[in-house]
Motif scaffolding. Structure first.
Motif: not given
Length: 371
Positions: A332, A336, A220-222, A328-329, A217
Protein backbone atom coordinates in the motif's frame (compact mmCIF):
# COMPACT_ATOMS: atom_id res chain seq x y z
CA UNK A 1 48.67 -22.22 -21.87
CA UNK A 2 46.38 -25.22 -22.35
CA UNK A 3 42.68 -24.68 -21.89
CA UNK A 4 41.15 -25.85 -18.63
CA UNK A 5 38.42 -28.39 -19.30
CA UNK A 6 35.31 -28.02 -17.11
CA UNK A 7 32.35 -30.39 -17.05
CA UNK A 8 29.05 -28.92 -15.85
CA UNK A 9 26.69 -31.50 -14.39
CA UNK A 10 23.02 -30.71 -13.73
CA UNK A 11 19.30 -31.16 -14.28
CA UNK A 12 19.02 -28.14 -16.56
CA UNK A 13 15.77 -26.37 -15.77
CA UNK A 14 14.64 -23.02 -14.35
CA UNK A 15 17.19 -20.79 -12.63
CA UNK A 16 19.90 -23.47 -12.78
CA UNK A 17 19.59 -23.52 -16.57
CA UNK A 18 19.78 -19.71 -16.69
CA UNK A 19 22.87 -19.76 -14.44
CA UNK A 20 24.73 -22.22 -16.67
CA UNK A 21 23.88 -20.43 -19.93
CA UNK A 22 25.06 -17.10 -18.53
CA UNK A 23 28.39 -18.68 -17.54
CA UNK A 24 28.89 -20.43 -20.88
CA UNK A 25 28.02 -17.31 -22.89
CA UNK A 26 30.41 -15.06 -20.96
CA UNK A 27 33.41 -17.15 -19.90
CA UNK A 28 36.52 -16.87 -22.11
CA UNK A 29 36.75 -19.69 -24.64
CA UNK A 30 40.49 -19.01 -25.06
CA UNK A 31 41.08 -20.21 -21.49
CA UNK A 32 38.26 -22.70 -20.86
CA UNK A 33 36.66 -25.63 -22.64
CA UNK A 34 33.18 -26.34 -21.29
CA UNK A 35 31.18 -29.56 -21.57
CA UNK A 36 27.63 -30.06 -20.28
CA UNK A 37 26.16 -33.27 -18.87
CA UNK A 38 22.44 -32.89 -18.22
CA UNK A 39 19.15 -34.77 -18.05
CA UNK A 40 17.43 -36.62 -20.86
CA UNK A 41 14.14 -34.83 -20.22
CA UNK A 42 15.10 -31.28 -19.26
CA UNK A 43 16.04 -28.52 -21.73
CA UNK A 44 15.87 -29.09 -25.49
CA UNK A 45 17.75 -25.86 -26.27
CA UNK A 46 21.43 -26.26 -27.20
CA UNK A 47 24.11 -24.49 -25.17
CA UNK A 48 26.38 -21.85 -26.73
CA UNK A 49 29.73 -20.31 -25.79
CA UNK A 50 30.79 -16.64 -25.88
CA UNK A 51 31.56 -16.87 -29.61
CA UNK A 52 28.18 -18.39 -30.49
CA UNK A 53 29.46 -21.93 -30.99
CA UNK A 54 27.55 -24.94 -29.66
CA UNK A 55 28.93 -26.44 -26.47
CA UNK A 56 29.46 -30.21 -26.39
CA UNK A 57 26.73 -31.87 -24.35
CA UNK A 58 25.81 -35.33 -23.10
CA UNK A 59 22.45 -36.54 -21.77
CA UNK A 60 22.17 -38.89 -18.78
CA UNK A 61 19.35 -40.12 -16.52
CA UNK A 62 19.35 -37.16 -14.09
CA UNK A 63 15.82 -36.28 -13.00
CA UNK A 64 14.40 -33.92 -10.40
CA UNK A 65 12.63 -36.58 -8.32
CA UNK A 66 14.34 -39.40 -6.43
CA UNK A 67 14.53 -42.73 -8.32
CA UNK A 68 16.95 -45.41 -7.12
CA UNK A 69 17.11 -46.98 -10.60
CA UNK A 70 17.71 -43.78 -12.56
CA UNK A 71 19.96 -42.21 -9.91
CA UNK A 72 22.29 -45.23 -9.97
CA UNK A 73 22.10 -45.32 -13.77
CA UNK A 74 23.13 -41.66 -13.96
CA UNK A 75 26.17 -42.40 -11.79
CA UNK A 76 27.41 -45.09 -14.19
CA UNK A 77 26.66 -42.94 -17.27
CA UNK A 78 28.44 -39.91 -15.81
CA UNK A 79 31.42 -41.97 -14.65
CA UNK A 80 31.87 -43.30 -18.18
CA UNK A 81 31.70 -39.82 -19.75
CA UNK A 82 34.12 -38.30 -17.24
CA UNK A 83 36.59 -41.12 -17.74
CA UNK A 84 36.50 -40.42 -21.48
CA UNK A 85 36.66 -36.60 -21.29
CA UNK A 86 39.21 -36.37 -18.41
CA UNK A 87 38.19 -32.86 -17.26
CA UNK A 88 40.29 -30.74 -14.92
CA UNK A 89 37.23 -29.81 -12.90
CA UNK A 90 33.58 -30.73 -12.37
CA UNK A 91 31.10 -27.94 -11.63
CA UNK A 92 28.09 -29.74 -10.15
CA UNK A 93 24.85 -27.81 -9.95
CA UNK A 94 21.85 -28.31 -7.62
CA UNK A 95 21.03 -31.39 -5.53
CA UNK A 96 21.13 -34.19 -8.12
CA UNK A 97 24.12 -32.80 -10.01
CA UNK A 98 25.84 -32.28 -6.67
CA UNK A 99 25.38 -35.90 -5.58
CA UNK A 100 26.40 -37.46 -8.90
CA UNK A 101 29.27 -35.02 -9.42
CA UNK A 102 30.82 -35.43 -5.99
CA UNK A 103 30.60 -39.23 -6.01
CA UNK A 104 32.03 -39.67 -9.53
CA UNK A 105 34.62 -36.97 -8.90
CA UNK A 106 35.80 -38.80 -5.79
CA UNK A 107 36.04 -42.09 -7.66
CA UNK A 108 38.04 -40.55 -10.51
CA UNK A 109 40.16 -38.14 -8.47
CA UNK A 110 38.66 -35.03 -10.10
CA UNK A 111 38.16 -31.85 -8.08
CA UNK A 112 34.54 -30.70 -7.76
CA UNK A 113 32.87 -27.34 -7.27
CA UNK A 114 29.32 -27.70 -5.98
CA UNK A 115 26.67 -24.98 -6.29
CA UNK A 116 23.46 -25.91 -4.41
CA UNK A 117 21.20 -23.19 -5.86
CA UNK A 118 19.33 -23.44 -2.49
CA UNK A 119 19.92 -26.60 -0.48
CA UNK A 120 17.52 -29.49 -1.13
CA UNK A 121 16.56 -29.91 2.53
CA UNK A 122 14.86 -26.51 2.41
CA UNK A 123 12.41 -27.77 -0.24
CA UNK A 124 10.06 -29.63 2.10
CA UNK A 125 8.07 -29.12 5.28
CA UNK A 126 8.33 -32.84 6.06
CA UNK A 127 10.75 -33.26 8.98
CA UNK A 128 11.60 -36.81 7.81
CA UNK A 129 12.49 -35.73 4.27
CA UNK A 130 14.33 -32.70 5.61
CA UNK A 131 16.53 -34.91 7.82
CA UNK A 132 17.16 -37.31 4.94
CA UNK A 133 18.21 -34.56 2.50
CA UNK A 134 20.30 -32.88 5.20
CA UNK A 135 22.11 -36.15 5.97
CA UNK A 136 23.11 -36.49 2.31
CA UNK A 137 24.42 -32.92 2.20
CA UNK A 138 26.39 -33.43 5.43
CA UNK A 139 27.84 -36.74 4.25
CA UNK A 140 29.11 -35.23 0.98
CA UNK A 141 30.31 -31.91 2.41
CA UNK A 142 34.00 -30.98 2.25
CA UNK A 143 35.99 -33.99 0.95
CA UNK A 144 37.07 -33.40 -2.64
CA UNK A 145 34.59 -30.58 -3.20
CA UNK A 146 34.47 -26.82 -2.75
CA UNK A 147 31.12 -25.15 -2.11
CA UNK A 148 30.45 -22.25 -4.47
CA UNK A 149 27.43 -20.45 -3.01
CA UNK A 150 25.27 -18.08 -5.06
CA UNK A 151 24.93 -15.63 -2.15
CA UNK A 152 26.56 -14.82 1.18
CA UNK A 153 23.53 -16.10 3.07
CA UNK A 154 23.74 -19.45 1.24
CA UNK A 155 27.43 -19.67 2.21
CA UNK A 156 26.57 -18.92 5.84
CA UNK A 157 23.92 -21.64 5.84
CA UNK A 158 26.43 -24.10 4.36
CA UNK A 159 28.87 -23.43 7.19
CA UNK A 160 26.37 -23.14 10.07
CA UNK A 161 23.96 -25.96 9.16
CA UNK A 162 25.59 -28.34 6.67
CA UNK A 163 29.03 -28.32 8.24
CA UNK A 164 31.28 -26.93 5.52
CA UNK A 165 34.62 -25.65 6.72
CA UNK A 166 34.93 -21.93 6.17
CA UNK A 167 37.93 -22.40 3.87
CA UNK A 168 35.85 -24.78 1.71
CA UNK A 169 32.99 -22.35 1.07
CA UNK A 170 33.20 -19.33 -1.24
CA UNK A 171 30.72 -17.08 -3.08
CA UNK A 172 30.06 -16.12 -6.68
CA UNK A 173 26.88 -14.06 -6.70
CA UNK A 174 24.29 -14.83 -9.34
CA UNK A 175 24.45 -12.08 -11.93
CA UNK A 176 23.01 -11.34 -15.37
CA UNK A 177 23.75 -9.44 -18.55
CA UNK A 178 22.34 -5.90 -18.85
CA UNK A 179 18.76 -5.91 -20.15
CA UNK A 180 18.98 -3.45 -23.02
CA UNK A 181 16.18 -4.09 -25.51
CA UNK A 182 12.55 -4.52 -24.53
CA UNK A 183 10.76 -6.45 -27.28
CA UNK A 184 7.01 -6.50 -27.82
CA UNK A 185 5.07 -9.28 -26.13
CA UNK A 186 4.89 -12.56 -28.04
CA UNK A 187 1.76 -13.53 -26.07
CA UNK A 188 -1.66 -11.94 -25.85
CA UNK A 189 -2.09 -9.33 -23.11
CA UNK A 190 -5.10 -10.27 -20.96
CA UNK A 191 -4.41 -8.16 -17.86
CA UNK A 192 -4.92 -4.48 -16.96
CA UNK A 193 -2.22 -1.83 -17.34
CA UNK A 194 -1.82 -1.32 -13.58
CA UNK A 195 -0.31 -4.37 -11.86
CA UNK A 196 2.42 -5.85 -9.69
CA UNK A 197 4.14 -9.11 -10.58
CA UNK A 198 6.20 -12.11 -9.57
CA UNK A 199 8.03 -15.01 -11.23
CA UNK A 200 7.67 -18.38 -9.55
CA UNK A 201 5.92 -21.68 -10.08
CA UNK A 202 3.17 -22.51 -7.56
CA UNK A 203 5.22 -24.63 -5.16
CA UNK A 204 6.20 -24.97 -1.51
CA UNK A 205 9.27 -22.82 -2.20
CA UNK A 206 7.52 -19.85 -3.80
CA UNK A 207 4.51 -19.87 -1.41
CA UNK A 208 2.14 -18.29 -3.94
CA UNK A 209 -0.82 -19.03 -1.64
CA UNK A 210 0.55 -16.49 0.81
CA UNK A 211 0.92 -13.97 -2.01
CA UNK A 212 -2.75 -14.44 -2.94
CA UNK A 213 -3.78 -13.88 0.69
CA UNK A 214 -1.64 -10.72 0.84
CA UNK A 215 -3.26 -9.39 -2.34
CA UNK A 216 -6.71 -10.19 -0.93
CA UNK A 217 -5.95 -7.98 2.08
CA UNK A 218 -4.43 -5.22 -0.07
CA UNK A 219 -7.45 -5.11 -2.37
CA UNK A 220 -9.73 -4.35 0.54
CA UNK A 221 -8.16 -0.87 0.46
CA UNK A 222 -6.57 -0.33 -2.98
CA UNK A 223 -7.29 -2.40 -6.07
CA UNK A 224 -4.20 -3.76 -7.86
CA UNK A 225 -3.79 -6.72 -10.20
CA UNK A 226 -1.20 -9.49 -9.72
CA UNK A 227 0.56 -11.40 -12.52
CA UNK A 228 2.22 -14.70 -11.56
CA UNK A 229 4.66 -15.86 -14.25
CA UNK A 230 6.31 -19.27 -14.54
CA UNK A 231 3.35 -21.61 -14.00
CA UNK A 232 5.10 -24.60 -15.58
CA UNK A 233 5.14 -28.40 -15.46
CA UNK A 234 6.68 -28.59 -11.96
CA UNK A 235 3.98 -26.42 -10.36
CA UNK A 236 2.92 -29.02 -7.82
CA UNK A 237 0.72 -26.59 -5.87
CA UNK A 238 -1.08 -25.10 -8.87
CA UNK A 239 -4.45 -26.61 -7.92
CA UNK A 240 -4.11 -25.27 -4.39
CA UNK A 241 -3.45 -21.78 -5.77
CA UNK A 242 -6.37 -21.98 -8.21
CA UNK A 243 -8.71 -23.19 -5.48
CA UNK A 244 -7.66 -20.32 -3.21
CA UNK A 245 -8.30 -17.80 -5.98
CA UNK A 246 -11.81 -19.22 -6.41
CA UNK A 247 -12.40 -19.35 -2.65
CA UNK A 248 -11.48 -15.67 -2.25
CA UNK A 249 -13.33 -14.68 -5.45
CA UNK A 250 -10.18 -13.18 -6.98
CA UNK A 251 -10.44 -14.52 -10.53
CA UNK A 252 -10.43 -10.99 -11.97
CA UNK A 253 -7.51 -9.84 -9.83
CA UNK A 254 -4.90 -12.54 -10.55
CA UNK A 255 -3.38 -13.69 -13.85
CA UNK A 256 -1.50 -17.01 -13.91
CA UNK A 257 0.87 -17.18 -16.90
CA UNK A 258 2.49 -20.35 -18.23
CA UNK A 259 6.20 -20.40 -19.00
CA UNK A 260 6.98 -17.97 -21.78
CA UNK A 261 10.00 -16.36 -23.44
CA UNK A 262 12.38 -14.50 -21.13
CA UNK A 263 11.81 -11.38 -23.26
CA UNK A 264 8.11 -11.57 -22.35
CA UNK A 265 9.05 -11.88 -18.66
CA UNK A 266 11.29 -8.83 -18.96
CA UNK A 267 8.55 -6.88 -20.73
CA UNK A 268 5.99 -7.69 -18.04
CA UNK A 269 8.37 -6.83 -15.17
CA UNK A 270 9.35 -3.61 -16.96
CA UNK A 271 5.74 -2.46 -17.25
CA UNK A 272 4.84 -3.37 -13.65
CA UNK A 273 4.72 -0.99 -10.69
CA UNK A 274 7.07 -3.16 -8.63
CA UNK A 275 8.04 -6.78 -7.94
CA UNK A 276 7.03 -9.07 -5.05
CA UNK A 277 8.38 -12.36 -3.68
CA UNK A 278 6.92 -14.53 -0.90
CA UNK A 279 9.50 -17.34 -1.20
CA UNK A 280 10.23 -19.54 1.81
CA UNK A 281 13.79 -20.09 0.58
CA UNK A 282 16.08 -19.16 -2.33
CA UNK A 283 19.70 -19.37 -3.42
CA UNK A 284 19.82 -15.99 -5.13
CA UNK A 285 16.78 -15.46 -7.39
CA UNK A 286 17.34 -14.29 -10.95
CA UNK A 287 13.87 -12.75 -11.15
CA UNK A 288 14.79 -10.23 -8.44
CA UNK A 289 18.14 -9.45 -10.09
CA UNK A 290 16.25 -8.91 -13.37
CA UNK A 291 13.81 -6.63 -11.57
CA UNK A 292 16.70 -4.58 -10.17
CA UNK A 293 18.22 -4.36 -13.66
CA UNK A 294 14.86 -3.02 -14.88
CA UNK A 295 14.75 -0.39 -12.10
CA UNK A 296 11.97 -2.08 -10.14
CA UNK A 297 11.66 -1.84 -6.36
CA UNK A 298 11.03 -5.22 -4.71
CA UNK A 299 9.06 -6.33 -1.64
CA UNK A 300 10.42 -9.71 -0.54
CA UNK A 301 10.51 -12.25 2.27
CA UNK A 302 13.46 -12.44 4.65
CA UNK A 303 15.09 -15.58 3.21
CA UNK A 304 18.49 -16.47 1.73
CA UNK A 305 19.14 -14.65 -1.53
CA UNK A 306 16.26 -12.21 -1.12
CA UNK A 307 17.88 -10.52 1.87
CA UNK A 308 21.22 -10.34 0.02
CA UNK A 309 19.66 -8.51 -2.92
CA UNK A 310 17.20 -6.18 -1.18
CA UNK A 311 18.30 -3.58 1.35
CA UNK A 312 15.34 -2.48 3.43
CA UNK A 313 14.15 1.01 2.50
CA UNK A 314 16.92 1.40 -0.12
CA UNK A 315 15.83 -0.66 -3.14
CA UNK A 316 12.73 -2.24 -1.60
CA UNK A 317 11.50 -3.84 1.60
CA UNK A 318 12.32 -7.11 3.40
CA UNK A 319 9.40 -8.61 5.33
CA UNK A 320 9.35 -11.54 7.75
CA UNK A 321 8.10 -14.67 6.00
CA UNK A 322 4.62 -15.03 7.49
CA UNK A 323 3.92 -11.34 8.08
CA UNK A 324 0.85 -10.74 5.88
CA UNK A 325 0.17 -7.37 7.54
CA UNK A 326 3.76 -6.27 6.87
CA UNK A 327 3.47 -7.13 3.18
CA UNK A 328 0.13 -5.39 2.93
CA UNK A 329 1.49 -2.25 4.57
CA UNK A 330 4.51 -1.94 2.25
CA UNK A 331 2.51 -2.71 -0.90
CA UNK A 332 0.00 0.00 0.00
CA UNK A 333 2.90 2.34 0.77
CA UNK A 334 4.44 1.93 -2.70
CA UNK A 335 1.05 2.15 -4.40
CA UNK A 336 0.40 5.56 -2.83
CA UNK A 337 3.82 7.16 -2.30
CA UNK A 338 5.14 7.94 -5.79
CA UNK A 339 8.19 9.79 -4.51
CA UNK A 340 9.31 6.82 -2.41
CA UNK A 341 8.67 4.39 -5.27
CA UNK A 342 10.78 6.53 -7.60
CA UNK A 343 13.65 6.63 -5.08
CA UNK A 344 13.62 2.87 -4.48
CA UNK A 345 13.36 2.17 -8.21
CA UNK A 346 16.39 4.34 -8.96
CA UNK A 347 18.38 2.62 -6.22
CA UNK A 348 17.28 -0.77 -7.59
CA UNK A 349 19.14 -0.15 -10.84
CA UNK A 350 22.19 1.13 -8.95
CA UNK A 351 22.22 -2.12 -6.94
CA UNK A 352 22.26 -4.16 -10.13
CA UNK A 353 24.87 -2.05 -11.90
CA UNK A 354 27.28 -2.08 -8.97
CA UNK A 355 26.97 -5.73 -7.95
CA UNK A 356 25.20 -8.09 -10.35
CA UNK A 357 26.41 -7.39 -13.91
CA UNK A 358 28.01 -10.60 -15.23
CA UNK A 359 30.01 -8.65 -17.80
CA UNK A 360 31.88 -7.09 -14.88
CA UNK A 361 31.91 -10.13 -12.59
CA UNK A 362 32.74 -13.12 -14.81
CA UNK A 363 36.46 -12.70 -14.11
CA UNK A 364 35.76 -13.70 -10.47
CA UNK A 365 34.45 -17.10 -11.59
CA UNK A 366 37.30 -17.53 -14.07
CA UNK A 367 39.74 -16.92 -11.23
CA UNK A 368 37.98 -19.53 -9.06
CA UNK A 369 38.14 -22.09 -11.88
CA UNK A 370 41.83 -21.42 -12.48
CA UNK A 371 42.70 -21.84 -8.80
Amino acid sequence: MAKKKIVHLLHSIGGVDVYLRLILENIKTDSFENIVIHGTKDTEKPFFDEKGNKVKEYRVSIFRDISIFYDIKSLFQTYKILKKEKPNLIHAHSAKGGIVGRITGKLLGIKVIYTPHAFSYLSTDSSLKRKFFMSIEKFLANGNSLLLATSNSEKKRAIDEVGYKEENAIVFNNCIEPIIKMNLLTIQKTWPDEYICTVGRPSYQKNIEKMIRVLYEVNKEAKIHLIVMGVGPVSNQLESVKNLIVELNMGNEVTLLDWTARTDVFHIINQSKFYISTSRYEGMPYSIIESLALSKACIVTNCDGNKDLIIDNYNGFVIENEDVKGFKSKILKLLTDKELLHKLSKNAFNSYSENYNIKKNIYELESIYLK
